[in-house]
Design an enzyme around this catalytic site. Structure first.
Site, mmCIF file in Angstrom:
data_model
loop_
_atom_site.group_PDB
_atom_site.id
_atom_site.type_symbol
_atom_site.label_atom_id
_atom_site.label_comp_id
_atom_site.label_asym_id
_atom_site.label_seq_id
_atom_site.Cartn_x
_atom_site.Cartn_y
_atom_site.Cartn_z
ATOM 1 N N TYR A 25 0.782 -1.093 -0.147
ATOM 2 C CA TYR A 25 -0.032 0.032 -0.070
ATOM 3 C C TYR A 25 0.903 1.196 -0.085
ATOM 4 O O TYR A 25 0.583 2.263 -0.660
ATOM 5 C CB TYR A 25 -0.875 0.026 1.265
ATOM 6 N N SER B 223 -4.773 -0.987 -2.544
ATOM 7 C CA SER B 223 -5.503 0.115 -1.800
ATOM 8 C C SER B 223 -5.372 -0.230 -0.337
ATOM 9 O O SER B 223 -4.495 -1.306 0.074
ATOM 10 C CB SER B 223 -6.836 -0.033 -2.344
ATOM 11 N N TYR B 224 -5.704 0.831 0.465
ATOM 12 C CA TYR B 224 -5.562 0.494 1.924
ATOM 13 C C TYR B 224 -6.100 -0.881 2.461
ATOM 14 O O TYR B 224 -7.364 -1.315 2.112
ATOM 15 C CB TYR B 224 -6.515 1.730 2.463
ATOM 16 N N PRO B 225 -5.367 -1.476 3.014
ATOM 17 C CA PRO B 225 -5.435 -3.138 3.337
ATOM 18 C C PRO B 225 -6.226 -3.319 4.646
ATOM 19 O O PRO B 225 -6.629 -4.338 4.864
ATOM 20 C CB PRO B 225 -4.134 -3.543 3.570
ATOM 21 N N ARG B 226 -6.544 -2.194 5.271
ATOM 22 C CA ARG B 226 -7.471 -2.315 6.468
ATOM 23 C C ARG B 226 -8.965 -2.000 6.366
ATOM 24 O O ARG B 226 -9.099 -0.501 6.596
ATOM 25 C CB ARG B 226 -6.762 -1.744 7.823
#
Length: 462
Positions: free
Chosen positions: A94, A100-103
């Site tokens: 990321y 994209s944002y992984p969380r």
């Protein structure tokens, strides 16, 4: 074929030249004499008659868009990478602009998502670009991804944000960052799979009879691979992938007609035994935490690392399975004997997490939420103080089972039944190293508390 006295018939249709294995309809018998008698009838008859044949079209649907917990579970299952390492590598990707944002808890794309802008660059990928091209014009086999039903209203599902070129792959290999390749490939292939049509097959079940006993075989004939071209092992005659995230067992059957008779090439009766359930894998544990709503997508992997790495309650063994250590088993046994099962079962934590969520939604006031959590925990702590001998006994029983321990009978101090640390022969006041730490390998010592014995007369741990 089957365990526990199961049986089966292997059959070949001479006309089709394809093999099919039929399973005994009884599955298994636990009376060996009866099983052998029935098998004798089958051996004597030899000829099988097709009693029923039926088939229908069936579809295997692509996965829904990717959120954090699914990424951890699927990568752990397919690539044997721990959930914590998955998150570490995903955040590196990321930060480098590859995903994209992984969380995120979201597993549904908004209607205005720019799919063409993401799929377009992937058409140039040196391995799975063929599938991105199939989703683009003029083939246009694109399908709007399904909706998983979760939206954190903060971040979209995880998807690739730019093409990883062969130069990027070479750099990752040169730097020894093979997990970057594995996780980038997974995110990109998962995204392309969600945008694909379902796989289609014809599922067939054939029932036969031999000597009064029924047998059944089920198989599929795959007609269209579709999303499995990129999410499975790869298309027939096309690029093949080292890692498959999904598949459809290609147990093909020949053509049978009701009333058809044939002689099986093999008949067998196999002894077997019931088996205990497998140890939980990290993926299993993540799913159970999700089922009980324990932790968030950002913290669940950390919980596992804390239990395994820091506290040594379990260790990883075999095929990425988690085995409880002596200390972990001792704590569960001790809490159970004290009537404090909530200290190790998921129920109490699940209730606490639910109350936190209700507070966040304005459905529960903060003082009540605190009281709901702290009151039972304080009660449990007081019980633990009063019955500490039972916990010490349990730890002694599991950690060094070959010593002579005093059995703790029922008493006012809560030192109930069990095997305990005492002052009898073979047990020293300071027991010294009793096991190796599961986290660092250093010795774990059991020592008498500097303040002397507590109300339960037991030792404390350090």
């Amino acid at each position: 074929r089957g365990g526990g006295g199961g049986g089966g018939a292997g059959a070949v249709n001479p006309d089709a030249g394809a093999a099919a294995e039929f399973a005994w309809a009884r599955e298994r018998l636990f009376d060996e004499g009866l099983a052998r008698t029935l098998f004798g009838f089958v051996q004597t008859a030899r000829i099988a008659t097709v009693m029923n044949e039926g088939g229908r079209e069936t579809k295997k649907w692509p996965p829904v868009p990717l959120n954090t917990i699914e990424m951890q579970k699927r990568v752990n299952r397919a690539c044997r990478i721990s959930p914590a390492e998955v998150m570490k590598v995903a955040e590196e990707l990321y930060n480098a602009g590859f995903i994209s944002y992984p969380r995120t808890e979201t597993d549904a794309f908004p209607k205005d998502f720019d799919f063409a802008g993401i799929i377009g660059p992937l058409t140039n990928h040196h391995v799975f670009g063929f599938h991105a091209r199939a989703l683009s014009a003029p083939s246009n086999r694109f399908r709007f991804p399904g909706n998983g039903g979760h939206d954190d209203n903060a971040h979209p599902p995880i998807y690739p944000t730019k093409l990883a070129t062969e130069r990027d792959y070479d750099a990752w290999r040169r730097d020894g960052k093979m997990n970057q390749i594995k996780i980038y490939d997974f995110v990109a292939r998962h995204f392309l799979a969600t945008c694909s049509l379902p796989a289609i097959a014809h599922k067939t079940t054939v029932e036969i009879e031999i000597g009064g006993e029924a047998f059944k075989a089920t198989g599929v004939m795959i007609k269209e691979m579709n999303y499995l071209d990129v999410y499975g092992k790869g298309p027939v005659g096309g690029p093949r992938f080292d890692v498959s995230y999904d598949g459809w067992a290609n147990n093909t059957l020949p053509t049978y007609a009701v009333g058809q008779r044939f002689e099986p090439t093999e008949l067998s009766l196999a002894p077997g035994a019931t088996q205990p359930p497998q140890l939980l894998s990290e993926t299993d544990l993540l799913q159970k935490m999700e089922n009980h709503q324990i932790g968030t997508d950002a913290t669940q992997a950390q919980h596992i690392e804390k239990v395994v790495g820091e506290r040594g309650y379990a260790v990883k063994v075999g095929d990425n399975r988690l085995r409880p250590t002596e200390l972990g088993e001792a704590l569960c046994a001790g809490y159970y004997r004290m009537g404090l099962e909530d200290m190790w079962l998921p129920t109490k934590r699940a209730v606490m997490e639910a109350d936190v969520n209700r507070v966040a939604l304005g459905q529960l006031d903060v003082p009540t939420g605190k009281r709901n959590t702290t009151t039972p925990m304080l009660d449990a702590f007081r019980d633990l103080e009063r019955k500490q001998r039972m916990l010490v006994d349990a730890v002694a029983e599991f950690v060094f089972p070959n010593e002579n321990h005093r059995g703790g009978g029922p008493g006012a101090d809560g030192g109930g039944g069990g095997v305990g640390v005492g002052t009898g022969p073979g047990v020293d006041e300071n027991l010294g190293a009793v096991r190796a730490c599961a986290a660092c390998g250093a010795p774990v010592e059991l020592r008498k508390s500097p303040r002397g014995r507590g109300p339960g007369g037991g030792a404390s741990f350090s």
